[in-house]
Write an enzyme that holds these catalytic residues in place. Structure first.
Site, PDB file in Angstrom:
ATOM      1  N   CYS A 153       0.818  -1.209   0.000  1.00  0.00           N
ATOM      2  CA  CYS A 153       0.000   0.000   0.000  1.00  0.00           C
ATOM      3  C   CYS A 153       0.855   1.264   0.000  1.00  0.00           C
ATOM      4  O   CYS A 153       0.431   2.298  -0.538  1.00  0.00           O
ATOM      5  CB  CYS A 153      -0.950  -0.001   1.196  1.00  0.00           C
ATOM      6  N   HIS A 170      -1.607   0.686   6.904  1.00  0.00           N
ATOM      7  CA  HIS A 170      -2.212   0.901   5.578  1.00  0.00           C
ATOM      8  C   HIS A 170      -2.105   2.375   5.221  1.00  0.00           C
ATOM      9  O   HIS A 170      -2.486   3.255   5.992  1.00  0.00           O
ATOM     10  CB  HIS A 170      -3.679   0.463   5.549  1.00  0.00           C
ATOM     11  N   ASN A 206      -7.601   5.618  -2.475  1.00  0.00           N
ATOM     12  CA  ASN A 206      -7.291   4.434  -1.668  1.00  0.00           C
ATOM     13  C   ASN A 206      -7.139   3.210  -2.579  1.00  0.00           C
ATOM     14  O   ASN A 206      -8.035   2.902  -3.377  1.00  0.00           O
ATOM     15  CB  ASN A 206      -8.418   4.208  -0.653  1.00  0.00           C
TER      16      ASN A 206
END
Length: 341
Positions: free
Chosen positions: A14, A119, A134
């Site tokens: 991520c 994250h 995202n």
């Protein structure tokens, strides 16, 4: 939104997706970020060695895993900060006192990086509009200017660390296109694998519940006029309920006075027979005075009379049960009165 670059989640990379979505291109790979992390680890090792390579602290440090990366693909804030430094960009903690003193509205910034439990994801302004990039989503999510501050506040409430991006971001196609046009989003993007999760587990993932909470905030944001209108409607509904209650009280008192005066409603007819009420005040069997139709009754008097009426009905039913020859039906008078023909 085809021109917007949006890397979707692969493994635990991520941090890479966050950086590339921020810069709008494939600028960093896992190898690039690993190199930065290793360089940071070496710098930390050299600082620890200054205290002596034979010290207990140094030996303990060597036995610990890297704090800048792990085998899953996680990279620390230091790695991200160094990677952005290559582009002349810096990170400022959004809720720090130094930044809050600047009193800058979030909508006037360029981008944010958010982190929670390892994250990372990007929220960036492209053209004149904001987007949630995202990597866990199937595509970019449009965020209105009015909702941006609420969105960030909700993230903070959920435990996210938010960093403001300062500096000049590289030019990108999406930014150029969205400067001359605006886009609309008919359907919000879902979480990757959301449909499969619903089918297999029968419920939404916990992360989606957080997203839905934020969406609910956006949908719940209304202007002041709408709020005042809702309050007015609520008050009007209360008035109607009060009026309905008073109407029920008046009907109950009318029935009670009819029963006491010997008048009744004939069973099976649609309209009640006329009821004649004396103009002077008299005492009924239940001890509740009668009044002229023109006399205005307060709510308290209405409630008191209705209660008296219900008490009389209970007494009549008790008498009926003890006397088999007496029968009360609907609006029939109590014992001692004859049914009007």
């Amino acid at each position: 939104m085809e021109s917007i670059f949006h890397e979707k989640q692969e493994g635990s990379l991520c941090a890479q997706h966050c950086l590339n979505n921020l810069l709008q291109g494939e600028y960093f790979t896992p190898v690039d970020l690993s190199s930065i992390a290793q360089q940071l680890d070496e710098e930390e090792r050299m600082r620890m060695a200054e205290g002596g390579v034979l010290s207990e602290e140094y030996r303990t440090f060597l036995q610990q895993p890297s704090g800048n990366m792990d085998d899953s693909g996680f990279f620390s804030i230091q790695v991200i900060s160094n990677a952005l430094g290559v582009w002349g960009l810096e990170l400022i903690l959004f809720n720090s006192r130094e930044y809050q003193r600047l009193m800058i509205e979030p909508v006037n910034e360029k981008a944010f990086i958010c982190n929670y439990k390892e994250h990372w994801f990007t929220v960036r302004k492209l053209g004149q509009q904001w987007f949630n990039l995202n990597s866990l989503l199937t595509g970019p999510e449009l965020i209105s200017d009015t909702y941006l501050a609420l969105f960030l506040a909700q993230l903070q409430q959920e435990g996210y660390s938010i960093f403001v991006i300062r500096g000049n971001l590289p030019e990108c196609e999406a930014d150029q296109i969205l400067r001359i046009m605006r886009v609309e989003q008919q359907h919000r993007p879902k979480l990757i694998g959301e449909d499969e999760a619903q089918t297999s587990a029968g419920q939404r993932p916990s992360v989606q519940q957080g997203l839905e909470t934020r969406h609910g905030m956006e949908e719940g944001v209304i202007d002041e006029d709408e709020e005042e209108l809702r309050k007015a409607l609520a008050l009007s509904r209360q008035d109607i309920e009060v009026e309905d209650e008073e109407a029920d009280l008046r009907r109950a008192i009318q029935l009670s006075m009819q029963g006491a005066s010997g008048s009744s409603t004939i069973i099976g007819t649609k309209e009640p027979t006329p009821t004649i009420i004396p103009s002077t005040t008299e005492s009924t069997a239940g001890g509740v005075p009668q009044s002229t139709p023109s006399e205005s009754l307060t709510a308290e008097e209405l409630r008191r009379r209705r209660q008296a009426y219900f008490d009389r009905q209970s007494q009549q039913q008790a008498q009926s049960a003890s006397s088999p020859d007496t029968k009360l039906t609907g609006g029939e008078p109590d014992a001692g009165h004859k049914r009007s023909q």
